[in-house]
Structures are given as C-alpha cells and as structure tokens.
Motif scaffolding. Structure first.
Motif, PDB file in Angstrom:
ATOM      1  N   LEU A 103       0.884  -1.059   0.027  1.00  0.00           N
ATOM      2  CA  LEU A 103       0.020  -0.060  -0.134  1.00  0.00           C
ATOM      3  C   LEU A 103       0.923   1.349   0.022  1.00  0.00           C
ATOM      4  CD1 LEU A 103      -2.938   0.678   0.300  1.00  0.00           C
ATOM      5  CD2 LEU A 103      -2.544   0.694   2.695  1.00  0.00           C
ATOM      6  N   ASP A 104       0.692   2.030  -0.987  1.00  0.00           N
ATOM      7  CA  ASP A 104       1.610   3.409  -0.961  1.00  0.00           C
ATOM      8  C   ASP A 104       0.746   4.408  -0.191  1.00  0.00           C
ATOM      9  OD1 ASP A 104       3.533   2.206  -2.699  1.00  0.00           O
ATOM     10  OD2 ASP A 104       2.280   2.912  -4.397  1.00  0.00           O
ATOM     11  N   VAL A 105       1.568   4.619   0.902  1.00  0.00           N
ATOM     12  CA  VAL A 105       1.036   5.611   1.899  1.00  0.00           C
ATOM     13  C   VAL A 105       2.145   6.609   2.068  1.00  0.00           C
ATOM     14  CG1 VAL A 105      -0.120   3.761   3.153  1.00  0.00           C
ATOM     15  CG2 VAL A 105       2.182   4.324   3.821  1.00  0.00           C
ATOM     16  N   HIS A 106       1.518   7.951   2.385  1.00  0.00           N
ATOM     17  CA  HIS A 106       2.517   8.936   2.700  1.00  0.00           C
ATOM     18  C   HIS A 106       1.985   9.807   4.101  1.00  0.00           C
ATOM     19  CE1 HIS A 106      -0.766  11.371   0.666  1.00  0.00           C
ATOM     20  NE2 HIS A 106      -0.135  12.210   1.231  1.00  0.00           N
ATOM     21  N   TRP A 107       2.840   9.970   4.818  1.00  0.00           N
ATOM     22  CA  TRP A 107       2.557  10.666   6.122  1.00  0.00           C
ATOM     23  C   TRP A 107       3.186  11.821   6.015  1.00  0.00           C
ATOM     24  CZ3 TRP A 107       4.465   6.760  10.494  1.00  0.00           C
ATOM     25  CH2 TRP A 107       3.229   5.724  10.574  1.00  0.00           C
ATOM     26  N   PRO A 108       2.352  13.149   6.256  1.00  0.00           N
ATOM     27  CA  PRO A 108       2.776  14.352   6.024  1.00  0.00           C
ATOM     28  C   PRO A 108       3.972  14.786   6.823  1.00  0.00           C
ATOM     29  CG  PRO A 108       0.596  14.296   7.208  1.00  0.00           C
ATOM     30  CD  PRO A 108       0.760  12.709   6.622  1.00  0.00           C
ATOM     31  N   ARG A 109       4.305  14.076   7.771  1.00  0.00           N
ATOM     32  CA  ARG A 109       5.209  14.405   8.731  1.00  0.00           C
ATOM     33  C   ARG A 109       6.629  14.496   7.943  1.00  0.00           C
ATOM     34  NH1 ARG A 109       4.743  11.455  13.916  1.00  0.00           N
ATOM     35  NH2 ARG A 109       3.675   9.957  12.600  1.00  0.00           N
TER      36      ARG A 109
END
Lengths: 1062, 372
Positions: free
Chosen positions: A948-954
């Motif tokens: 799953l391609d996820v991105h965390w803004p931090r």
C-alpha cells in the motif's frame, strides 16, 4: 510406567528439525464477511475501506487480496472510524470512549496493521455541566480537520474538544462549549433549553478552518475555528439526525428524526437563518421514522444525488431496512434484508473539482456489503470480489477440493458467469481498489464447497486470500415445496409506493429445512458430484455447459431392510417434481435416490470411475449404481434395541429435557467457578476459606457437577448412524487379488467391508459396460471400545493413502503400490488404528482419548511438504479434537508429531465446521459468516501479501510498505492463537520473516506444491468419532469360497457361513 | 472310612510319612519321604500307578488339619499338603469327568463327616445354603491394588476389571479443590474427586474406592490440568481396564509396606499365612501388560482377534488374595488416623517410576498434603 516411553522418544534431534520444516501453525486469513459490523470508513485517496466490528476488530480492505486485520485490546464496539486520508492510518472510536490510532506499519520484515496510540477520554464524574468544565464523557462524533492533524470530538454534553492526532493529546484551551455557541443565538431560540448532544460535525473540503456543527436540538452552526466565531447559524427546530455539507459550501442538508430532510442555503447573507429553503418528508404524509444519515452529492449534469437511510413510513414499512437514492425525479428505495450500519459514496475529493460526481454507493449492512454503480443507468449492484456473505443461508456443511483441473475450473467459472451476467463495465467497476496484491497467482486452484440450509451448494474460489464466489447450485428446484406461492404473493404486493428494490443476497429464512445440504462430494476429473440432504435425498449431478430440459430418474431405497417394530416419527421425504424440468447450464441432476426412512444423510462418497455412490443415514447405508440407475446394496445398521434412531429429529420432549439439564449444569458450573475466583485472594483468605469449608462440608456443593464413568454400551442411542463411507481398490479377500471395495463405519464402532464386483471398462473407453455391480460382505470389524468410526482410509504398500479415482489411471498421481501389503487406517473418536489387509490384524494404534482425554472430531490425511527440501513431503493424519486442538500424526506409524491449540473448546460450531485441505490447511467458521483459514504446513501458507503506498505528511516522503500480514498476531474473534507444542526455533530460521522483503522465498512459500501433492488421496475424511478390541468376522474364508460367495450367496447366507475370529 | 484317624505305625519315623489315598471306594496306602516329597507330577503319576488308573484324568484333593478338602494341582499346594500332614496324608481322588467341584472348600469334609447326622435330620441339611465355589482357574479378577511398592503409602492404585459383565463400573467423578502444603504455604489446586458410587456397582463392591477420594492418575496419565470432561473421557476410553490412582479420603486403610523391596503387588502385612505365594515379578503384573497396550510403541502384527485379552489366569487367585488382604490391613489400622504427611501429588508416580525403592523415604518427606 512404560507409557512414558513415548515422551522420551521425542528427543531425536533430527526428527525434531524435520518436524520444524514440515509443520507450523498459523491462522492466516479470515474469509467472508465480518461478524456484527458496527462502523465503516473509506479513504478516497488510497481507495481502501475499513470495517469495524462489535468485538473490536478492525479490517481494512482494498483490491482483492489486500487485507489487513487488527483487534482492539478491549472487546468494545467500534462505533466510528476515520481514515487519515492517504496515510494508511485510521482513527477508531470505541463505545468505551477511547480513541485508537491504527497504522499500517512495517517492521522486522513484516508489516501489519498495528495500534500506534490510544487516547482514553478523561471522565470527570459529577462535574457534568455543573462546573464550567465540560466533560469529555460520551463522545458522539469525530471529525478530522486540517488533513488529519487535528480531530474535533463532539460530545453528549454539547461541547467540542480538539485533539492533536499525531500524538493523540487533547488541545487545551480550544474547547468549544455550548455556551459559547449560544451567545450568538437569538434569545428567543435559546429560551433556556440546552442545545443537546453534538449530532454531527462536518468539515469543509476547501476551508479547513470551518466546521459545520449540528446539535441534537436542531441548531446548525458554521464555526470558524481560526476566528473562534460562528459564521452562520441555522435555527432548526426539528431534532437533528445528521448533516451534510455540499462540496461548494453553499448548501447544507440536515436530516431529522421525523423522517424529513431540510436544505439550507449557506450563501445568503442573513444570519441567523430561521427557515430552510426546502424541507421535505420523502415518504410522508404519514408519520415516518428518522432519516439517520443523509448525503448530498453534486453532479455536473446538475441533477444532484440525495442518498439517505431510513425515513420509511412508520406504520407500513417501519421494519424495513432501506436506503433511498434520489436523483432528480428518479427515486429508488433499496430494500435490504438486514440492518443498515453505514454507507458512503465513492466520489471525487480533489478540492479543485467542481462536482462530486459519485461513482458508486457502498452500503454496509449487518450481514453483507452492497455496492451500487451510480454511473450506470439503473444503478446495478456490483458483485463483490470478496466479503461475500457466506451465510446468506446458514452453512450446513463444507468440503474442500484441492488441485482443481484447469478445465473444470473454467467450466465452473463459465457456469457462474451465466448465472450472474456481469455488467458491461465488468469487474472494473469495483470501486475499492487500493493497494496491490503481491501474492503470486496461485499455482493450484482450491475450491471450497459450502452446503446451505436452503438446499444450495456454493462454490468458492479458495485459492487465495479473497474468497470469491464462483457458482451457486440450487437443488430446491427438483422438489415440490410450498414456498413458491409465498414468493409470488410477496412480489405482487411490492409494486406500490415506495419503489422498493430488493438488493443483496442475505436470506436467512429457509424455505424448507428438509432441503438442507448435509454432505457434498465432488469428483474433480469427471465433474460429477453428489449432494445429500436432510430428508435422505441423494442427488447425483453432472456439470453440463448447456442448458437442458430433462426428467430426473428417481429411486428410493429402504435402508431398514424389513426390520420390524420401528416407526419413523421425523419429517416426510421430499416429493420430487416429475417430468422434464428445465436446467440451466451448470450442474444438472442425473439421478435422485431417496433413503427410507427419510433421515438426514450422514455420510456420502462417490466413485466416478466405478459409477457408484454410497450414502448412509442413521439407519443404514446404501450403494447405488448411477450409471445403470439401480440400487446395489442396502444394509441396516440399527441395533435391535436402538429405538431412539427411529424417532427422528423432532423429539421435542427429549431435547427440552436435555436443554433444561444443560442449563442447570451451566448455572451450577458458574456458581462453582465463582467460588474458585474468590479463592485467589491472600493466604489468610485462603486459610479462612479452607476453615469454612472444613466447618461445613455439607453445604459446600450440594450437587456438584459430576460425570458418570461407564463404558459405552452396545445399545447407546443412535448406534447405527453411519459415520463414514469409503471406496478403495485393495486386497479384501486374499493377498493375491485386489479389487473394488466399499467400507462403512458406524457410530458404535462397527466397520463393514464389502467386496464389489464392478464390470471392468473396455480398453480405450472409460465407460464401464452395462452389467450389474455386485457387493458381498467381506469383513466386519467391531471395535471393542465402540466409539464412532470417524474415518477409514486404505494405505498402499508404501504406507501412502490410495489415490483418488481416475488419478492413477490418468497419470495424475503416482500409482499406488499394489505389491506390498495394504493396510487400512480406521480412525474412531477415541483411537487411530492401522490394520493389515487382507488378514485384518492390528499393526499400529494410538489411543488418543486414553492419553489426552480428548475426542476426535475431524480427521484428514494431508500431505506436508518441507520448507527446506523442495521435493520432500510426508503424508500425515491431521486431527481436530473436541477441545479444539489440532494434532498431527505420522502415517502409518501413528506417532504424534505436533499439536496446536486452534479453536476455543467452547466454540462448538467452529469445531463442527472445520474442514481440512489436502495440503495441511484448514477452514473453520469463526462466526456464521466468516471462515478462518489456518495452516498446519510450514510451506503451504495462504496469507495476505500486499503493499500500500502511503504518505505521512510529517516526513513528507512516500513510503512504500510491503505489508505482510503474516502469522496473524490477533484474531478478530478473540480466539487465542496459542501454540501448544512450539518447536523451539533454534537453528531453523523462520522462512516467513526472512521472505517478507525478497519476493523469491515468498514465491516459494506461496506456490503450494502441486507435484507431490497429487500423491495423497483427497481423503478429507469425515466427521465426529471412538475404538478398542476388534472382532473380525471374515466372511470369505478361502478364495475359491469367496468366488462362490460373490456369485451365489446372499448376504444372509454369507453371514451364516461367517467365521468369527476372536 | 474317613473317620479312621489312624496313628500309623510308621508315623513316628523320621523321614517317612504314611499316605492313604482313596479313589471312590478303593483306597491304597503307601509312604513318602517327608523331606523329599518330589514334584507334583511325580506324585500324580504315583497315584495313577497305585490306583491302576493310568491315562485317567483325575482331580487330587487332600484333607488339611482343619478337615477341609483342598486341591492338589501344583507343586506349591502339594508341598503344603506334605508339610502339614500330621501324621497321615489323606488323599482323595475324583475322576475329572465326574468331579464334584463343590466338594472342595471349607468344612467340606466336616460336612461329610456328619453324613449320619444329615441322614437323621434331613431337613436341617436342606436348609443349609449350598455354596458353590469354583476352581481357582475359574476365577477372574475383579479389582486389585497394584504398584504398592512404587507408590507413596498415601496413594492407592486400583485396577478395575470390566468384562462383559452386567455389573456397571458404577462411579461418578466431580471437580473439586485439594489443599496442599508446599514450601510457599497452603496452595489450593483444582482436583478431580470421586463423587458417588452406584450401589451394587463394581467400584463399590471392590471397596477400594470411596466418595471423596482424589483421582490423581488414570492409566498412568496424570489428571492435573485436565478438565472434568477430559478425565471422564479418559476413564471411559480405558474403561475395559481402568487403573486409577487415588488418594483415599480415608487414609486409615492404607496398605503398609514392611519390606520396600517386595514385588509390585500389595503384600500382606499378615505374615501368619505361610502359604502366601511369592509376589510375581513386576513385569508379569497385569497392569504392566496393559501399559504396553496403551503405549504407542508399535507392536508388530498384534492380531486383533488376540486383542480381547483373556484375564491373566495365573494372577487371578493372587489378585483376589490381595483384595482380601487389603481389607484385613485396613481393619487392623496400621496408620494413625491423623497422619497427613504426603508428598505433593506432582511428584507422584512418575518420579517414582525412575527412582529406586529405597529413595522413597526421601520423597515422602519432602512435602505434605492435607486431604480434606
């Protein structure tokens, strides 16, 4: 003393290492629909969906094969779930007012759904409203604002709290109390009444500082959190249920408890607004139920969607579970069979888009998930590739077929497609497509067959993680039932307003319990199958690619064999429809055999090569030649004193008595256990308790739970129930000639072996000539411990189970060794025993019950392939006990190998539903709607493998997690996954952990051995079982005599000349 | 005839003993070397010879000092007969086909002596119940106490033989708690207890099991940690040859060992019976034989038809004796009533299988169990 010898034997280090390479226990995946769902969420960015349940489970689904499961520590109901868009994180609210942040994380080469943070609302009892400090008790709604960095929590007290999501800490000083809001409200609206709980919080797509707040009393406020002021106020006076903010922010829709919804204009300048622009009660004018949730979706065409649940006229349709979809003049009332939990639309969420343009509507119901395609005219339902409601009719039996030939697979698929014509857009319209399934295309196809109460058999693709429905076979059409009239009546009544449309397939009501499917057997090479049911019906079917109209030959077989003095008090037999009947493409009936008395079929087996089907009930068993449509044999197994068997299943007095007795026992038990708990105090308390007990031993336990110790007697009730049937080509009469045999085992530990005379097929043809099949009783074995015989299997000269019919003749499996001596493995509920053939003498045995105190519930022969060595495999006996443990024994040595705790022992339906596969996996029901898949094999593991391609803004970087949800840590239903006999992991690296990041080992793991697997017979032996000393009656003394017997002797005569060997 | 208590001339002589052998109405007299009586087989041949009945199967009996007609069919009872004969050994021979087994037993000869009385008062004779006692080989064991030498004295291992008899096993078990004294103090652990005996059942009729006895093992498998239902299933699965180790609630009737090196069978504490056969080898013990049966060790080609094991006939008399003996010792009350010192159950039988008998003293002292 000598008994302890076997425990010491376990010390062989080489064998221990081999065991580690062969066996490992994992609960891998839950198939089906989550039991008791309570919350739904959708991440439009990742296109993944989350379902929460009442037991605290969190399940995340994406594209088929992409699945994550988590379980809250407290088994509390998940009331709300909110995705942090694009981050692969989800915030859950439980009914104990705790918030949990779940992440799809990656560590140790394994990634899974993990709870990252939790937040328990501080409860301040006694301060509610009285002091200025609002209480955080009873969170009613949660809204994620500012791209998920902050959450607004609405409470029952009317306050709104703000929470920093990355840390899950309360942001002090930002709390918005109802007083602050009331200040901006005109006096005449205030009139001393509280605003009530916060019912709804909505964020604005483009302006994150604005929040739309809906209070229970009806007040709607657009609050600017940055300016801390109310921008707009709508003075609603009807009790509010939900609010929806149109994407432009110009319109607000509110739904109310009286079944109405109101549209408020937010772009006019006058504030506060006292009246909505429109207020309608769609199903008025009579009183209606509340509209629980309303959605407003805009379209470029200008014809917006209004989708709402509930609002039905209270008197006439108050009990319906409905979602209404209204677009311009088109209204459809979706009528579901179970409660609506929640729904969402899949639509554009990019702020730059001007319209929502909803693509699909997903409705989560108590028992199923329904997705409608909103872009196709008519809004057709989209078939779900997973989450199928297994229990659309209660599951009554299941069977697994491994290594399904590609040809049969394709034929079943096409039959299924003809049954459910796919919409033009096809499978692409499934809107939940997040993640990628990294699992290899399974190299072998596994078919799971489930028999249902309504007489259907469903075929499921069990090759991978997503259990996909393939085909549904209904047997009800063959019989006359009185349900058809009811159906037509119901349809006639539904043409009225509202425009109901039945959606979903969950149908818990069985038309006729006699239709229930009890046993299923499928020959994967000839596409012939047997379906046997509750009213003694045995149906032989054959797969046909074209529809046909034909009459079905009906035969009935009296299994009582003129025993006198018995009267059947159970149900009538089903009356078949005579004459030609139309059959769609798919499995079409060829022959129907009805057992008399019409008791439920308890065992069935099919030998397509010989054209024979054997079936048993509680009264006896029969053998039927379905090529010639003639019965071959009927044998009564009733004990003369067994009168209970004749009463049938409807003996109410007995069951009432039994249930009363059980409930009393339970009460007593709970009392006793309560006492035990008390003891766990200090030593002083213990001593006191002890003194007290010594003082008054009379009143300690007046009537304790006690168990009678008595050996099973021959005349136990239902001793005649036929528990298993088996066909084998083996040596029954003499060591020189092998031939077809049939074996039957009963509840009272009797085994009957028949020698069959099957006319041999001519060379080059698979059809055997049309000559009569003869059966002669060859041997009768009475297990002295009289425990039910659960399974019978014949082992060849090398100790391997015989292959399935056609496997050897079509070169699909190694031919059995016909040189060495054969042996028969008889598994009872208490013991396993291997006997030599043709002279029956005990070779090896294992007394499970005498050693462990547990009883055998299911057994199967399975092939276990080694993880270390590509072509090493062992055939072992897998066994599930009444305590829910799985034991594995070597064959034919019958030495215990490993055992694991698998199912809770209280979970009787789980234990009863267990089915083993040929390659060391298994399925059992963890709820009426979910199969848990487990794996005993160290190599053959089917589990989610996805990314799953996820991105965390931090950290602003896109992290690709190759998520692997392997050896499940928690199970949604709280079944503890304790390993009873863990193999110490010294020296042998766990292949699973190692293989998580590199695709190659994973590939090896996921490709179940298709070559060596074929060597084991698909002896998914049957259910429930017990065994001691044996009387063997050899009915065929010498071979010449046996020849004579075969030809001339009737069964009775054979009995007369029997030699009793003791 | 049998009235003649003749003090024969040769009776006083050292070494020889007068024998009067009676077959039906005929009798023979001869003498035997008292010190070297020889084997039973020889004696049997001698009798056939002197009575001139070669090749006729006969039953041999003798009159003991109490006037009971007892059988001579092996070396042991032959030697016993010779050693107790004073001064005359009176032998009675019956043809096997016309044998009257009821003739054997207590008071049989006295009864015969009173033939005259019986003739005179026939009513009296008829009222007397006619007790039929079969030959020893016809006995089968019903129950026994086994492994006395390897168990702590406070435990009892009881074997119940359930054949195809109508008599039920006849007992119930229940959950319960037993309190033990451990190094950490009192500890209450769950246990399984006998809760009820069915009147007339096998369990009750043996007298070896009683209500509130704690069940420790079933056929060598410890029950600790097992549920009531599991133990029930284990017992039922073993019901044809059930060996249960219990800690009797009543600790007063325990078998007391006076010799730790004795065989595995309970040995009598009453040594006044000189005829008590030497205890059999432990390996011949029926319980042992069956442990093998329970074992998963593969025995080759055990014919199922052989599996219904006949009762080990050699043991039958032995077992019966044991039962009686245990009663006797119980009545004698060898252990003080308040004796509570016991090893913890966990260290029970299994440890002791491996330890040699002299170590047992140690084991018994390292823990205490209070039986409620």
């Amino acid at each position: 003393m000598m008994k302890f010898r076997f425990r010491r034997q376990g010390a062989d280090p080489q064998r221990e290492k081999l065991k580690q390479e062969l066996f490992a226990f994992h609960k891998t995946v839950e198939h089906g629909f989550p039991n008791q769902p309570s919350a739904l969420a959708f991440d439009p960015e990742l296109r993944i969906m989350a379902i929460g349940t009442r037991s605290g489970a969190v399940k995340i689904y994406g594209a088929p094969g992409v699945e994550f499961t988590g379980l809250h520590r407290d088994a509390a109901t998940v009331t709300q779930m909110h995705f942090l868009p694009g981050q692969g994180r989800v915030l859950t609210l439980l009914d104990d007012d705790s918030l949990h942040l779940w992440e799809i994380v990656h560590h140790d080469g394994c990634a899974h759904l993990e709870e990252a943070l939790r937040f328990q609302a501080p409860s301040r009892p006694g301060f509610d409203g009285a002091s200025g400090l609002p209480s955080l008790a009873h969170i009613t709604v949660v809204l994620l604002v500012a791209a998920g960095d902050m959450a607004a929590l609405g409470t029952e007290g009317g306050s709104i709290f703000f929470l920093d999501v990355p840390t899950l800490t309360l942001l002090e000083g930002q709390t918005l109390g109802p007083d602050e809001v009331l200040r901006s409200v005109p006096d005449d609206y205030r009139c001393g009444k509280a605003l009530g709980p916060v019912e709804s919080l909505q964020g604005h797509l483009r302006d994150p500082t604005k929040i739309l707040i809906g209070y229970s009393r009806g007040l709607l406020v657009i609050w600017n959190q940055a300016a801390r002021c109310a921008e707009r106020i709508f003075l609603g006076n009807q009790q509010l249920e939900s609010v929806c903010w149109e994407r432009s922010g110009h319109t607000v829709v509110s739904s109310h408890s009286d079944g109405s919804y109101a549209i408020w204009a937010a772009d006019t300048s006058d504030s506060p607004t006292a009246q909505p622009t429109v207020a309608t009660t769609p199903y008025g004018p009579f009183p209606c139920k509340a509209i629980n949730k309303v959605l407003w979706r805009t379209c470029a065409s200008g014809e917006h969607f209004v989708i709402f649940s509930g609002g039905m006229p209270r008197a006439s349709y108050g009990d319906r579970h409905c979602v209404s979809v209204l677009q311009a003049e088109t209204l459809v009332t979706l009528d579901f069979t179970s409660r609506v939990i929640d729904f969402f639309t899949v639509h554009s969420t990019r702020p730059e888009d001007e319209f929502d343009e909803p693509q699909a509507l997903a409705v989560l119901l108590e028992e199923e998930l329904v997705v409608l395609d909103l872009q196709t005219p008519g809004w057709p339902a989209v078939p779900a590739p997973y989450l199928a409601p297994l229990h659309s009719s209660a599951i009554t039996c299941s069977a697994h077929v491994a290594n399904v030939p590609a040809k049969l697979w394709a034929r079943i698929m096409s039959a299924g497609e003809q049954q459910n014509p796919q919409p033009a857009s096809g499978a692409s319209s499934w809107p939940i497509t997040g993640g990628r399934n990294l699992a290899q295309e399974p190299s072998q196809r596994g078919l799971l067959l489930t028999g249902h109460e309504d007489g259907t058999v469903r075929f499921w693709d069990a090759s991978g993680v997503a259990l996909r429905p393939l085909y549904k076979l209904s047997t009800a059409g063959l019989f006359q039932t009185d349900c058809e009239h009811a159906d037509s009546l119901a349809q006639a009544a539904e043409d009225d307003w509202p425009p109901f449309r039945k959606v979903g397939c969950f149908d818990p009501y069985s038309d006729d319990p006699r239709l229930g499917v009890q046993k299923v057997a499928l020959c994967k090479y000839t596409a012939q199958m047997v379906v046997a049911g509750t009213a003694g019906q045995v149906l032989v079917l054959e797969l046909s690619d074209a529809p046909a109209e034909q009459a079905v030959g009906v035969a009935s077989l009296d299994l009582l064999q003129d025993r006198e003095g018995f009267t059947w008090k159970g149900h009538e037999r089903l009356s078949p429809r005579l004459g030609p009947l139309p059959w769609p493409a798919g499995f079409q009936p060829r022959a129907l055999i009805q057992c008399l008395p019409p008791a439920a079929v308890t065992a069935v087996t099919l030998h397509a090569e010989w054209g024979l089907v054997a079936f048993g009930t509680s009264h006896g068993f029969g053998l039927f030649d379905y090529l010639r449509r003639s019965p071959v044999l009927a044998r009564c197994t009733l004990h003369p004193s067994d009168s209970l068997a004749m009463e049938g299943p409807l003996s109410r007095v007995k069951s009432l008595k039994k249930s009363l007795r059980q409930s009393f026992r339970r009460i007593r038990k709970s009392r006793a256990s309560g006492k035990k708990r008390m003891v766990a105090g200090s030593k002083l308390q213990e001593a006191n308790a002890q003194l007290a007990e010594q003082a008054g031993p009379q009143d300690v336990e007046v009537t304790p739970v006690q168990r009678r110790i008595e050996p099973r007697s021959a005349d136990d009730s239902l001793s005649g129930v036929v528990r298993c049937l088996y066909f084998a080509d083996t040596f029954l009469r003499d060591a020189a000639h092998h031939g077809p045999t049939m074996w039957a085992g009963t509840n009272s530990g009797s085994v009957f072996a028949y020698a069959l005379e099957v006319p041999a097929a001519a060379v080059g043809s698979e059809k055997r000539p049309e000559r009569a099949v003869e059966a002669v009783l060859g041997k009768e074995v009475q297990l002295m411990h009289r425990a039910p015989v659960v399974a019978i299997a014949v082992l060849d000269g090398r100790g391997r189970p015989l292959p399935e019919p056609y496997e050897a003749s079509r070169d699909l499996a190694q031919a059995p060794d016909m040189q060495g001596g054969h042996a028969v493995l008889i598994a009872s509920e208490e013991q396993f025993k291997v006997f030599t053939l043709p002279k029956v003498s005990a070779k090896t045995k294992f007394k499970l019950t005498a050693h462990e105190g547990c009883r055998v519930r299911k057994v199967a022969l399975a092939t276990f392939a080694s993880v270390a060595c590509e072509d090493y495999a062992e055939t072992c006996l897998a066994c599930l006990t009444n305590l829910g443990d799985v034991h594995v024994f070597s064959v034919p040595g019958l030495r215990p190998q490993v055992h694991y705790a698998c199912i809770r022992k209280e979970d009787i339906s789980g234990i009863a539903s267990c089915v083993f596969t040929r390659h060391g996996q298994g399925f059992y029901l963890i709820s009426p709607s979910e199969f848990e898949r487990f794996s005993l094999s160290a190599r053959n593991i089917t589990e989610p493998l996805c990314c799953l391609d996820v991105h965390w803004p931090r950290d602003a970087t896109r992290v690709s997690h190759r998520s692997r949800e392997s050896p499940k840590l928690n199970q949604a239903n709280g079944t503890p996954g304790i390993i009873l006999a863990p193999q110490s992991c010294d020296g042998s690296p766990d292949p699973i952990c190692k293989g998580a990041d590199t695709p190659e080992p994973a590939e090896a793991m996921l490709s179940p051995m298709s070559i060596d697997s074929a060597t084991s017979a698909d002896t998914t032996l049957d259910t429930t079982g017990d065994m001691t000393v044996e009387d063997v009656k050899d009915f065929l003394g010498s071979s010449e005599e046996s020849e004579k017997n075969l030809r001339n002797l009737s069964e009775e005569e054979a009995r007369a000349c029997a030699i009793l060997i003791k | 005839m049998n009235r003649g208590h003749r003090h024969g001339a040769g009776s006083g002589c050292l070494g020889t003993m007068e024998v009067k052998s009676k077959d039906g109405t005929e009798f023979r007299r001869f003498s035997l070397e008292r010190s070297k009586p020889g084997k039973f087989e020889e004696f049997y041949g001698l009798l056939q010879h002197v009575h001139k009945i070669p090749n006729v199967d006969v039953l041999v009996g003798y009159a003991d000092i109490h006037g009971d007609l007892l059988p001579i069919n092996n070396d042991d009872n032959y030697h016993k007969a010779v050693s107790t004969a004073n001064p005359l050994l009176r032998i009675f021979i019956q043809k096997k086909e016309e044998a009257d087994y009821s003739a054997f037993g207590t008071d049989t000869l006295i009864k015969k002596k009173n033939v005259l009385t019986n003739v005179l008062r026939p009513d009296n004779h008829r009222k007397k119940p006619h007790i039929v006692i079969s030959l020893p080989q016809d006995f089968r064991p019903v129950s026994s106490i086994i492994d006395v030498d390897i168990l702590p004295e406070t435990h009892r291992r009881v074997r119940l033989y359930k054949y195809g008899t109508e008599k039920p096993l006849g007992f119930y078990i229940r959950d319960g708690a037993s309190v033990r004294v451990t190094p950490h103090g009192l500890e209450k652990v769950p246990g399984i207890f006998i809760s009820r005996l069915v009147p007339g059942g096998l369990a009750q009729s043996t007298g070896l099991l009683a209500v509130n006895d704690e069940v420790l093992e079933v056929n060598g498998i410890e029950v600790s940690g097992k549920s009531l239902d599991q133990v029930t299933d284990m017992m039922i699965a073993n019901s044809r040859n059930l060996i249960i180790t219990v800690r009797p609630a009543n600790q007063r009737n325990n078998v007391v060992r006076n010799s730790r090196t004795s065989g595995s069978s309970g040995q009598s504490t009453d040594n006044s019976l000189p005829s008590c056969a030497p205890p059999p080898e432990p390996s011949l013990e029926p319980g042992e034989e069956d442990s093998d049966d329970d074992d998963i060790v593969i025995e080759d080609s055990g014919e199922p038809r052989q599996i219904p094991r006949a009762a080990p006939s050699a043991e039958s008399l032995e077992s019966l004796t044991q039962v009686e003996l245990s009663f006797e010792s119980g009545q004698n009350g060898f252990i003080p009533a308040n004796e509570v010192s016991l090893p913890p159950v966990a260290s029970g039988a299994r440890t002791e299988f491996e330890t040699s008998a002299p170590d047992q003293k140690l084991l018994e002292e390292d823990g205490t169990v209070i039986t409620l």
